[in-house]
Write a protein that holds these residues in place. Structure first.
Motif, PDB file in Angstrom:
ATOM      1  N   PHE A 179       0.869  -1.173   0.000  1.00 37.01           N
ATOM      2  CA  PHE A 179       0.000   0.000   0.000  1.00 37.01           C
ATOM      3  C   PHE A 179       0.907   1.226   0.000  1.00 37.01           C
ATOM      4  O   PHE A 179       1.684   1.414   0.920  1.00 37.01           O
ATOM      5  N   HIS A 180       0.797   2.026  -1.055  1.00 38.25           N
ATOM      6  CA  HIS A 180       1.591   3.253  -1.168  1.00 38.25           C
ATOM      7  C   HIS A 180       0.652   4.415  -0.891  1.00 38.25           C
ATOM      8  O   HIS A 180      -0.349   4.609  -1.592  1.00 38.25           O
ATOM      9  N   TYR A 181       0.954   5.174   0.168  1.00 36.22           N
ATOM     10  CA  TYR A 181       0.153   6.324   0.562  1.00 36.22           C
ATOM     11  C   TYR A 181       1.031   7.574   0.603  1.00 36.22           C
ATOM     12  O   TYR A 181       2.239   7.495   0.790  1.00 36.22           O
ATOM     13  N   GLN A 182       0.374   8.718   0.475  1.00 35.82           N
ATOM     14  CA  GLN A 182       1.019  10.003   0.712  1.00 35.82           C
ATOM     15  C   GLN A 182       0.146  10.780   1.697  1.00 35.82           C
ATOM     16  O   GLN A 182      -1.081  10.729   1.598  1.00 35.82           O
ATOM     17  N   PRO A 183       0.778  11.476   2.645  1.00 36.92           N
ATOM     18  CA  PRO A 183      -0.008  12.306   3.553  1.00 36.92           C
ATOM     19  C   PRO A 183      -0.752  13.375   2.752  1.00 36.92           C
ATOM     20  O   PRO A 183      -0.194  13.979   1.827  1.00 36.92           O
ATOM     21  N   LYS A 184      -2.037  13.590   3.099  1.00 35.96           N
ATOM     22  CA  LYS A 184      -2.800  14.656   2.437  1.00 35.96           C
ATOM     23  C   LYS A 184      -2.274  15.988   2.903  1.00 35.96           C
ATOM     24  O   LYS A 184      -1.999  16.201   4.074  1.00 35.96           O
ATOM     25  N   GLN A 185      -2.137  16.891   1.964  1.00 38.55           N
ATOM     26  CA  GLN A 185      -1.665  18.226   2.280  1.00 38.55           C
ATOM     27  C   GLN A 185      -2.834  19.074   2.772  1.00 38.55           C
ATOM     28  O   GLN A 185      -3.940  18.958   2.267  1.00 38.55           O
ATOM     29  N   ALA A 186      -2.577  19.912   3.757  1.00 34.73           N
ATOM     30  CA  ALA A 186      -3.644  20.753   4.332  1.00 34.73           C
ATOM     31  C   ALA A 186      -4.106  21.784   3.341  1.00 34.73           C
ATOM     32  O   ALA A 186      -3.417  22.219   2.471  1.00 34.73           O
TER      33      ALA A 186
END
Length: 186
Positions: A179-186
């Motif tokens: 599972f490749h995720y990226q933190p959501k940007q504010a």
């Protein structure tokens, strides 16, 4: 700016180690498609970040040339510069590794340098601190088909949500799923 990529093996219930750091739940042998995926990820980096506890086993294990690994993997692990985050060490006892005590300024300075991306392999305290400080750009969670019930969590307990964007989910023949995720940007 270089990215910091977390690559970590996790159980199906998202622990990166048993209560005492056990890794006996990991699923082997890995399949060729899994190896190709991790090789592609490895090819994109030129620096490794480790916590002291993991470094104490990780660096000597790779220096001995594990027989189940390819020479290419052994060379990469031994020849790639490593930064060990530690508050207790003042200098590195290992070749090709430096020690740093201050996590946030160290990682930000590494990200500002020219070069390929940076990979973090762990351990749990380091990973949680990096996530809590927003230092991880890409999370590669390799979910093994085993639930262990308790252990060392990947994510810190911050009392708040940590929204992520799924980039991809890739199942492998060996039963592991990336599972490749990226933190959501504010």
């Amino acid at each position: 700016m270089r990215k910091v990529k977390l690559q970590v093996q996790v159980s199906a219930d998202f622990y990166m180690g048993g209560p005492n750091g056990e890794m006996d739940w990991m699923h082997f042998p890995w399949s060729d498609d899994f190896s190709a995926y991790t090789q592609h990820l490895t090819d994109s980096v030129d620096t490794i970040i480790l916590g002291r506890n993991l470094a104490e086993g990780f660096i000597p294990a790779w220096a001995s040339g594990p027989p189940e690994e390819t020479q290419e993997s052994i060379d990469f692990m031994n020849n790639t510069p490593k930064v060990v985050i530690s508050k207790s060490l003042t200098e590195s006892p290992w070749e090709n590794a430096t020690v740093a005590a201050d996590l946030v300024p160290t990682v930000n300075e590494l990200k500002a340098r020219d070069g390929k991306d940076i990979i973090v392999y762990g351990g749990s305290t380091l990973v949680q601190d990096m996530i809590a400080n927003g230092l991880i750009d890409d999370l590669y969670l390799f979910v093994n088909p085993t639930a262990i019930g308790s252990g060392l969590p990947v994510f810190p307990k911050t009392g708040g949500n940590r929204p992520l964007t799924r980039v991809e989910a890739v199942p492998f023949e060996c039963g592991v799923t990336a599972f490749h995720y990226q933190p959501k940007q504010a």
